[in-house]
Design a protein around this motif. Structure first.
Motif, PDB file in Angstrom:
ATOM      1  N   GLY A 299     -63.552  10.913  51.216  1.00 26.40           N
ATOM      2  CA  GLY A 299     -63.911   9.497  51.174  1.00 26.40           C
ATOM      3  C   GLY A 299     -62.661   8.647  51.076  1.00 26.40           C
TER       4      GLY A 299
ATOM      5  N   PRO B 112     -62.053   4.826  49.620  1.00 25.25           N
ATOM      6  CA  PRO B 112     -60.946   5.229  48.756  1.00 25.25           C
ATOM      7  C   PRO B 112     -61.256   6.277  47.676  1.00 25.25           C
ATOM      8  CG  PRO B 112     -61.795   3.085  48.047  1.00 25.25           C
ATOM      9  CD  PRO B 112     -62.735   3.618  49.085  1.00 25.25           C
ATOM     10  N   GLU B 113     -62.252   7.145  47.858  1.00 26.75           N
ATOM     11  CA  GLU B 113     -62.466   8.195  46.849  1.00 26.75           C
ATOM     12  C   GLU B 113     -61.260   9.131  46.741  1.00 26.75           C
ATOM     13  OE1 GLU B 113     -64.809   7.131  48.853  1.00 26.75           O
ATOM     14  OE2 GLU B 113     -66.760   7.090  47.847  1.00 26.75           O
TER      15      GLU B 113
ATOM     16  N   PHE C 111     -68.505  15.530  51.923  1.00 27.10           N
ATOM     17  CA  PHE C 111     -68.626  14.428  50.961  1.00 27.10           C
ATOM     18  C   PHE C 111     -70.120  14.223  50.776  1.00 27.10           C
ATOM     19  CE2 PHE C 111     -67.219   9.700  50.438  1.00 27.10           C
ATOM     20  CZ  PHE C 111     -68.443   9.289  49.954  1.00 27.10           C
TER      21      PHE C 111
ATOM     22  N   ASP D  58     -67.701   4.720  44.362  1.00 26.28           N
ATOM     23  CA  ASP D  58     -67.116   3.696  45.228  1.00 26.28           C
ATOM     24  C   ASP D  58     -67.786   2.348  44.925  1.00 26.28           C
ATOM     25  OD1 ASP D  58     -65.842   2.439  47.321  1.00 26.28           O
ATOM     26  OD2 ASP D  58     -66.996   3.421  48.900  1.00 26.28           O
TER      27      ASP D  58
END
Ligand code: AMP
Ligand code: GLY
Length: 424
Positions: free
Chosen positions: A289, A291-292, A269, A212
């Motif tokens: 996540g 924007p994971e 996560f 990220d």
């Protein structure tokens, strides 16, 4: 199957897109959703924290599976409410979501079970925290114990800054009751990697790694945000790092939670720092996540419903989790001024450029439909433009090319998402 997704961001759009690909999904609802999610699911105007109303909806609409994307409802116990009413739901119960909900809890867990993490102390008394700082090494990291929209972490370079930080967190309550307790921990240096995993209480299977970019401006300058872009996989997550993490971090965490009577089912996560002394845990989250998810899920080959059902049923050991042998990059298009103040309600043009284009995705984070059917900006992070490529470099070039397809007033993005790739 009828599926209900709880949440309203880019992550939930990515989850909805994965669900929509499953042959098992006949109808998808999302509460409350957003304009983009509304193109593949029916959005329901119920807030993510309205647990009883959501459960009423699930019962009334014969929902077969509810997927909770967001941290707040998980930490608040939405899964317990659904389970008590006999509703099938994907996510950890409240007593397990504490892994994200309390940083003091997660640090104590890691200490008790010898899971590598930064050295730390927990404090409930500001005077004790201030006294501790007098002899501590700078820089140092202060963390509000509870959820603070990803903003409750302060990295302090001097004793003065650190003292001011304790004041903000514990006395001024800048992050509200999240600051009733605080963790003070050692500052670590190294590469950050996000590893998301599916967990069924016993078995843990990791997804492809990601990274990220949390700061608002190029070169990792500016304020912390919810995330300005991601890439997957991370070239810094090597076989060797993976071997270490499997042995000393992933399975030990799942086993520790079970041993504590807090069996974890859902997504863990792992926020990792690859330090000179090996990988260490920066933080845990109890969800995908954001924007994971926008770079990891488009690369997943499995049917997401199969995997989630295996997590609920405790049969994840029978799933062979597979990812495409390629890469993806997500660039967040934000409203200029985010994360402080920004305008909303601007018309978004060019979204149809993504229609039927393989390997390109425009995930909506903060959007809404105007009265005339136009798409309008409705948040700080507006869209996540994701593209795949054979390599990270190709994916990055594709993603940045696709950011040009979209236009709205005050459009803002970072221009160096994935730059670390060049150093790998
Ligand atoms: P967290 O919400 O705990 O992930 O923290 C937010 C960000 O602060 C992380 O992504 C790191 O960049 C940074 N951070 C957190 N803890 C540490 C630490 N102990 N040392 C260095 N940086 C940290
Ligand atoms: N991207 C970081 C997070 O979802 O917390």
């Amino acid at each position: 199957m009828k599926i209900l997704i709880v949440g309203s961001g880019g992550r939930e759009h990515a989850i909805a897109m994965s669900v929509a690909k499953s042959a098992k999904a006949e109808k998808i609802y999302c509460a409350p959703g957003n304009a983009g999610i509304g193109t593949i699911a029916e959005c329901v105007p119920i807030g993510a924290m309205e647990f009883e109303k959501l459960a009423d909806f699930a019962e009334g609409h014969a929902i077969d599976l509810t997927i909770v994307g967001m941290d707040d409802p998980l930490v608040g116990g939405i899964v317990d409410v659904f389970e008590e009413r006999g509703l099938r739901v994907f996510g950890p119960r409240k007593n397990a979501a504490i892994l994200e909900g309390s940083k003091a809890f997660s640090k104590d867990l890691m200490k008790k079970y010898n899971i590598p993490t930064a050295a730390y102390e927990n404090f409930t008394d500001p005077d004790a925290a201030l006294a501790y700082l007098e002899t501590a090494k700078m820089p140092i990291v202060l963390k509000a114990d509870g959820l603070a929209l990803g903003k409750g972490v302060l990295i302090c370079n001097t004793l003065e800054e650190a003292k001011a930080g304790v004041q903000q967190i514990m006395q001024d309550k800048k992050f509200g009751s999240a600051g009733d307790e605080m963790v003070i921990e050692e500052f670590m240096t190294g590469r950050e990697v996000s590893v998301l995993s599916f967990v069924d209480g016993r078995t843990v299977k990791i997804m492809s790694s990601a990274q990220d970019h949390k700061r608002a401006q190029d070169g990792d300058q500016g304020l912390n945000t919810g995330g300005m872009g991601t890439f997957s996989p991370s070239p810094f997550y090597t076989e060797e790092v993976n071997d270490f993490c499997q042995k000393y971090i992933f399975q030990p965490t799942v086993d520790a939670m079970a041993a504590e009577g807090r069996t974890f089912k859902g997504v863990i996560f792992f926020g990792l720092m690859i330090t000179e002394d090996g990988p260490k845990v920066l933080e845990y989250n109890a969800r995908f996540g954001d924007p994971e998810a926008q770079v990891v899920l488009p690369r997943m080959k499995n049917d997401i419903i199969d995997v989630m059902e295996a997590c609920i049923d405790g049969t994840l050991d029978q799933i062979n989790l597979e990812f495409e042998d390629n890469a993806a990059v997500c660039v967040v298009l934000a409203s200029d001024g985010y994360p402080v103040s920004y305008e909303k309600g601007k018309e978004i043009r060019g979204l149809s450029n993504f229609d039927d284009r393989d390997g390109y995705y425009c995930f909506h984070a903060g959007t809404k439909l105007g009265e005339d059917g136009k798409f309008l900006t409705n948040g700080g992070r507006v869209l996540g433009v994701t593209a795949k490529g054979a390599t990270l470099k190709e994916a990055r070039a594709n993603a940045y090319a696709a950011t040009e397809w979209i236009d709205f007033d005050n459009k803002y993005m970072r221009h160096d998402i994935g730059r670390a790739i060049d150093e790998a």
